[in-house]
Scaffold this motif. Structure first.
Motif, PDB file in Angstrom:
ATOM      1  N   ILE A 395      15.204  -2.151 -18.830  1.00 16.31           N
ATOM      2  CA  ILE A 395      14.326  -2.548 -17.726  1.00 16.31           C
ATOM      3  C   ILE A 395      12.887  -2.545 -18.243  1.00 16.31           C
ATOM      4  O   ILE A 395      12.376  -1.510 -18.674  1.00 16.31           O
ATOM      5  CB  ILE A 395      14.462  -1.567 -16.536  1.00 16.31           C
ATOM      6  N   SER A 396      12.245  -3.699 -18.186  1.00 15.83           N
ATOM      7  CA  SER A 396      10.959  -3.860 -18.879  1.00 15.83           C
ATOM      8  C   SER A 396       9.777  -3.184 -18.196  1.00 15.83           C
ATOM      9  O   SER A 396       8.769  -2.919 -18.838  1.00 15.83           O
ATOM     10  CB  SER A 396      10.645  -5.354 -19.018  1.00 15.83           C
ATOM     11  N   GLY A 397       9.903  -2.966 -16.873  1.00 15.67           N
ATOM     12  CA  GLY A 397       8.728  -2.458 -16.160  1.00 15.67           C
ATOM     13  C   GLY A 397       7.882  -3.569 -15.563  1.00 15.67           C
ATOM     14  O   GLY A 397       6.888  -3.321 -14.893  1.00 15.67           O
ATOM     15  N   ASP A 398       8.282  -4.823 -15.810  1.00 13.13           N
ATOM     16  CA  ASP A 398       7.588  -5.964 -15.213  1.00 13.13           C
ATOM     17  C   ASP A 398       8.469  -6.602 -14.144  1.00 13.13           C
ATOM     18  O   ASP A 398       9.687  -6.632 -14.284  1.00 13.13           O
ATOM     19  CB  ASP A 398       7.307  -7.045 -16.274  1.00 13.13           C
ATOM     20  N   HIS A 399       7.817  -7.140 -13.128  1.00 10.30           N
ATOM     21  CA  HIS A 399       8.531  -7.953 -12.145  1.00 10.30           C
ATOM     22  C   HIS A 399       8.345  -9.423 -12.476  1.00 10.30           C
ATOM     23  O   HIS A 399       7.263  -9.838 -12.885  1.00 10.30           O
ATOM     24  CB  HIS A 399       8.022  -7.655 -10.737  1.00 10.30           C
ATOM     25  N   ALA A 400       9.418 -10.172 -12.276  1.00  7.68           N
ATOM     26  CA  ALA A 400       9.371 -11.608 -12.567  1.00  7.68           C
ATOM     27  C   ALA A 400      10.447 -12.307 -11.758  1.00  7.68           C
ATOM     28  O   ALA A 400      11.206 -11.659 -11.028  1.00  7.68           O
ATOM     29  CB  ALA A 400       9.599 -11.834 -14.062  1.00  7.68           C
ATOM     30  N   TRP A 401      10.487 -13.628 -11.863  1.00  6.81           N
ATOM     31  CA  TRP A 401      11.599 -14.394 -11.278  1.00  6.81           C
ATOM     32  C   TRP A 401      11.949 -15.535 -12.209  1.00  6.81           C
ATOM     33  O   TRP A 401      11.186 -15.875 -13.103  1.00  6.81           O
ATOM     34  CB  TRP A 401      11.244 -14.909  -9.872  1.00  6.81           C
ATOM     35  N   LYS A 402      13.137 -16.067 -11.989  1.00  6.23           N
ATOM     36  CA  LYS A 402      13.654 -17.112 -12.874  1.00  6.23           C
ATOM     37  C   LYS A 402      13.889 -18.372 -12.063  1.00  6.23           C
ATOM     38  O   LYS A 402      14.390 -18.281 -10.936  1.00  6.23           O
ATOM     39  CB  LYS A 402      14.976 -16.610 -13.443  1.00  6.23           C
ATOM     40  N   ASP A 403      13.503 -19.522 -12.617  1.00  5.96           N
ATOM     41  CA  ASP A 403      13.748 -20.753 -11.864  1.00  5.96           C
ATOM     42  C   ASP A 403      15.084 -21.377 -12.273  1.00  5.96           C
ATOM     43  O   ASP A 403      15.778 -20.859 -13.152  1.00  5.96           O
ATOM     44  CB  ASP A 403      12.559 -21.725 -11.973  1.00  5.96           C
ATOM     45  N   ASP A 404      15.434 -22.486 -11.649  1.00 13.72           N
ATOM     46  CA  ASP A 404      16.761 -23.073 -11.888  1.00 13.72           C
ATOM     47  C   ASP A 404      16.897 -23.676 -13.274  1.00 13.72           C
ATOM     48  O   ASP A 404      18.007 -23.956 -13.728  1.00 13.72           O
ATOM     49  CB  ASP A 404      17.074 -24.129 -10.817  1.00 13.72           C
ATOM     50  N   ASP A 405      15.777 -23.894 -13.967  1.00 11.83           N
ATOM     51  CA  ASP A 405      15.853 -24.416 -15.334  1.00 11.83           C
ATOM     52  C   ASP A 405      15.895 -23.290 -16.366  1.00 11.83           C
ATOM     53  O   ASP A 405      15.844 -23.548 -17.569  1.00 11.83           O
ATOM     54  CB  ASP A 405      14.632 -25.297 -15.636  1.00 11.83           C
ATOM     55  N   GLY A 406      15.903 -22.040 -15.890  1.00  9.25           N
ATOM     56  CA  GLY A 406      15.975 -20.915 -16.831  1.00  9.25           C
ATOM     57  C   GLY A 406      14.624 -20.457 -17.345  1.00  9.25           C
ATOM     58  O   GLY A 406      14.533 -19.645 -18.262  1.00  9.25           O
ATOM     59  N   TYR A 407      13.522 -20.960 -16.771  1.00 14.16           N
ATOM     60  CA  TYR A 407      12.180 -20.476 -17.138  1.00 14.16           C
ATOM     61  C   TYR A 407      11.879 -19.229 -16.310  1.00 14.16           C
ATOM     62  O   TYR A 407      12.249 -19.147 -15.144  1.00 14.16           O
ATOM     63  CB  TYR A 407      11.111 -21.532 -16.814  1.00 14.16           C
ATOM     64  N   TYR A 408      11.163 -18.292 -16.934  1.00 12.47           N
ATOM     65  CA  TYR A 408      10.806 -17.055 -16.246  1.00 12.47           C
ATOM     66  C   TYR A 408       9.321 -17.087 -15.867  1.00 12.47           C
ATOM     67  O   TYR A 408       8.483 -17.599 -16.617  1.00 12.47           O
ATOM     68  CB  TYR A 408      11.094 -15.844 -17.136  1.00 12.47           C
ATOM     69  N   TRP A 409       9.025 -16.492 -14.720  1.00  8.44           N
ATOM     70  CA  TRP A 409       7.658 -16.474 -14.178  1.00  8.44           C
ATOM     71  C   TRP A 409       7.256 -15.033 -13.923  1.00  8.44           C
ATOM     72  O   TRP A 409       7.950 -14.297 -13.221  1.00  8.44           O
ATOM     73  CB  TRP A 409       7.616 -17.297 -12.876  1.00  8.44           C
ATOM     74  N   PHE A 410       6.148 -14.640 -14.511  1.00  8.06           N
ATOM     75  CA  PHE A 410       5.650 -13.259 -14.412  1.00  8.06           C
ATOM     76  C   PHE A 410       5.020 -13.016 -13.044  1.00  8.06           C
ATOM     77  O   PHE A 410       4.265 -13.847 -12.552  1.00  8.06           O
ATOM     78  CB  PHE A 410       4.605 -13.052 -15.512  1.00  8.06           C
ATOM     79  N   ILE A 411       5.323 -11.875 -12.456  1.00  9.98           N
ATOM     80  CA  ILE A 411       4.683 -11.505 -11.184  1.00  9.98           C
ATOM     81  C   ILE A 411       3.692 -10.361 -11.380  1.00  9.98           C
ATOM     82  O   ILE A 411       2.549 -10.448 -10.968  1.00  9.98           O
ATOM     83  CB  ILE A 411       5.742 -11.143 -10.120  1.00  9.98           C
ATOM     84  N   GLY A 412       4.114  -9.295 -12.006  1.00 14.15           N
ATOM     85  CA  GLY A 412       3.198  -8.169 -12.222  1.00 14.15           C
ATOM     86  C   GLY A 412       3.958  -6.962 -12.723  1.00 14.15           C
ATOM     87  O   GLY A 412       5.179  -7.002 -12.890  1.00 14.15           O
ATOM     88  N   ARG A 413       3.240  -5.900 -12.981  1.00  7.85           N
ATOM     89  CA  ARG A 413       3.877  -4.665 -13.409  1.00  7.85           C
ATOM     90  C   ARG A 413       4.564  -4.011 -12.210  1.00  7.85           C
ATOM     91  O   ARG A 413       4.065  -4.065 -11.091  1.00  7.85           O
ATOM     92  CB  ARG A 413       2.816  -3.682 -13.940  1.00  7.85           C
TER      93      ARG A 413
END
Ligand code: WT7
Length: 531
Positions: A395-413
């Motif tokens: 578990i990295s300690g970062d929050h993120a989400w993944k889109d349908d193309d498999g790209y990840y988007w950073f939200i925050g710590r």
């Protein structure tokens, strides 16, 4: 990284192009770097340094740092690095916890440890690299050395990094990491034999070791090192003078360059540049667009951490960039967004950015803190018999989400860790430094969003009764942290407050300070003592 080139045509190629802060220059071929590092290895061996010992570097970005780092690895010892902005408290914490045996430093920097020797009984040698004694001793060392053999799982280097609570933790890496370092430098930085590569990170941080020493040299690439501080004119001047082709830097530096406008870029011939990468904090869409406008090239974001040991989320040169996304997992890695118990979440859902444990550069330990190490993993890791698919998640300690193309988007710590100018600062360390000051009762520290630096350190301070809350005192407290803890970790903003929000068990609720600061709803306060 070095000896493999000896006896090949690469040996006579330039490994290091060095530029000092006063215009001094130097250059070293791979062969020269091999010999120099052998002299360091022999010197350390003569001091009794052996496999597994911790040898630390507290140096500016001078050629000695690079030769000594490699020399340490050659002896089988564990190399530790300390950022040159650290002050006594930060240094003592790290040298004490690691029970370092040898420290390399300069006359100037050594003053910061001189007063703390009594606290460091294991520190047998403080080597002053600009002293006549040392210069004499190193010159006398033979320039051949039989490398001490290491296994993939043997420790190679360690770095202290900050979390939400407690003192900094020693993240330990193994020699096996070289596989991941090599592959990412080759395919993400796209380093090729004719490149002139510039990684602007300091080896006091992981980027400066992995992509500022080891991987470019493994690939036999010529690397530029600038010992001086950030300065837009100097930086453009270096890109032009050395015809830098590949540049790896950080969003804060890009934003600072951007804030000076386009004219300074136009005043230089930067046509040699062919690839730009970024790391350390979110890369803003404006920064990418500006890069395209002025350099004709997009900055390619990479995401990773001290703990991951190498790039994890990447944007390859040949890939379509989605501006604002941190990219896709490097091939071979299994990434996911999971909940707190390790269940994968659907696409477009915020959660913990997680990876299947066991990639080659994954940290192997937190120095003498098994409990902290295991706390990074959910489910079966590190179970000796866990197969990859049931090994749980890191578990990295970062929050993120993944889109349908498999790209990840950073939200925050997910935690209270502060990222200021891309550098990681633990709020607890700053709070501890502040309460050492006689005027302070207690302090709560947060990262306050900042256009240039990503975040700045902001401290809420409760003063001792009867103390006048003046502007002078604020300046004094900032200076106090700068002098005792670290030059980069001091609060740029201080607010005096009557009382800190705390849980019933007495823990400072930094998220409430942050919500208040940002004018956001304070959220669930059911565990709050009183506020
Ligand atoms: C934290 C790790 C190893 C690189 C230097 C930082 C943040 C890192 C990105 C990025 C958004 C990023 C994360 C991460 N971070 N890269 N591309 N986009 N955030 O290593 O000091 O251990 O910090 O830096 O929050 O957890 P570090």
């Amino acid at each position: 990284a070095i000896d493999r080139h000896v006896g090949t045509p690469v040996e006579s190629k330039t490994a290091l192009l060095w530029e000092g802060d006063n215009g001094a220059t130097a250059s070293y071929s791979f062969c020269e770097m091999a010999r120099l590092s052998n002299q360091y290895a022999n010197f350390l061996t003569s001091l009794g340094v052996a496999k597994g010992d911790r040898v630390f570097l507290f140096l500016p970005r001078i050629p000695v740092l690079y030769a000594a780092f490699l020399g340490i690895l050659k002896t089988g010892a564990i190399a530790g690095s300390l950022f040159s902005a650290f002050q006594q408290q930060a240094l003592v914490d790290r040298l004490e916890n690691s029970s370092a045996k040898v420290l390399f430093t300069t006359k100037e920097l050594s003053a910061r440890v001189a007063g703390a020797k009594a606290k460091l009984p294991n520190l047998q040698h403080i080597i002053i690299v600009d002293s006549p004694e040392f210069l004499g001793a190193i010159a006398k060392q033979p320039d051949t050395f039989a490398c001490v053999h290491t296994k993939p799982e043997d420790y190679s280097f360690m770095l202290y990094t900050s979390g939400t609570t407690g003192k900094p933790k020693g993240v330990v890496h193994v020699h096996n990491g070289i596989l991941h370092e090599y592959a990412t430098a080759k395919y993400v930085l796209d380093l090729r034999p004719d490149d002139i590569y510039w990684c602007t990170a300091d080896p006091g941080w992981v980027t400066g070791i992995v992509y500022g020493i080891l991987s470019p040299w493994m690939l036999g690439v010529t690397m530029l090192v600038h010992a001086g501080r950030f300065d837009p004119d100097v930086w453009y001047g270096l890109l032009e003078k050395y015809k830098v082709t590949v540049w790896y830097t950080a969003p804060t530096a890009i934003r600072m360059l951007m804030s000076k406008g386009d004219a300074p870029v136009k005043a230089h011939n930067l046509t040699a540049l062919r690839h730009l990468c970024s790391v350390g904090e979110p890369l803003n869409p404006e920064a990418i667009r500006w890069g395209v406008k002025v350099f004709g090239l997009a900055f390619h974001d990479t995401w990773w951490q001290t703990e991951t040991g190498a790039m994890m989320m990447v944007n390859f040169r040949g890939m379509d960039i989605k501006i604002g996304s941190m990219g896709v997992p490097f091939p071979g890695l299994e990434a996911a967004i999971v909940d707190d118990t390790g269940n994968p979440l659907p696409n477009k859902t915020e959660g913990n950015l997680a990876f299947r444990p066991g990639w080659p550069s994954m940290m192997a330990a937190i120095w003498q803190n098994e409990e902290k190490y295991t706390s990074y993993f959910v489910n079966n890791w590190p179970a000796s018999n866990a197969s990859r698919s049931d090994a749980g998640w890191y578990i990295s300690g970062d929050h993120a989400w993944k889109d349908d193309d498999g790209y990840y988007w950073f939200i925050g710590r997910a935690d209270d860790v502060i990222k200021t100018s891309g550098e990681r600062v633990g709020p607890f360390e700053v709070e501890s430094a502040l309460v050492e000051h006689p005027a302070v009762t207690e302090a709560g520290v947060i990262g306050k969003p900042d256009e240039l630096r990503g975040e700045i350190v902001k401290a809420f301070v409760v003063l001792k009764p009867g103390t006048k809350p003046t502007e002078e005192l604020k300046a004094e407290l900032s200076e106090y942290v700068k002098k005792h803890l670290a030059g980069h970790a001091y609060p740029r903003e201080i607010e005096f407050i009557d009382k800190l929000p705390k849980t019933r068990s007495g823990k400072i609720m930094r998220r409430i300070l942050k919500a208040k600061e940002m004018g956001l709803p304070i959220g669930d306060t059911s565990t709050l003592e009183e506020y």
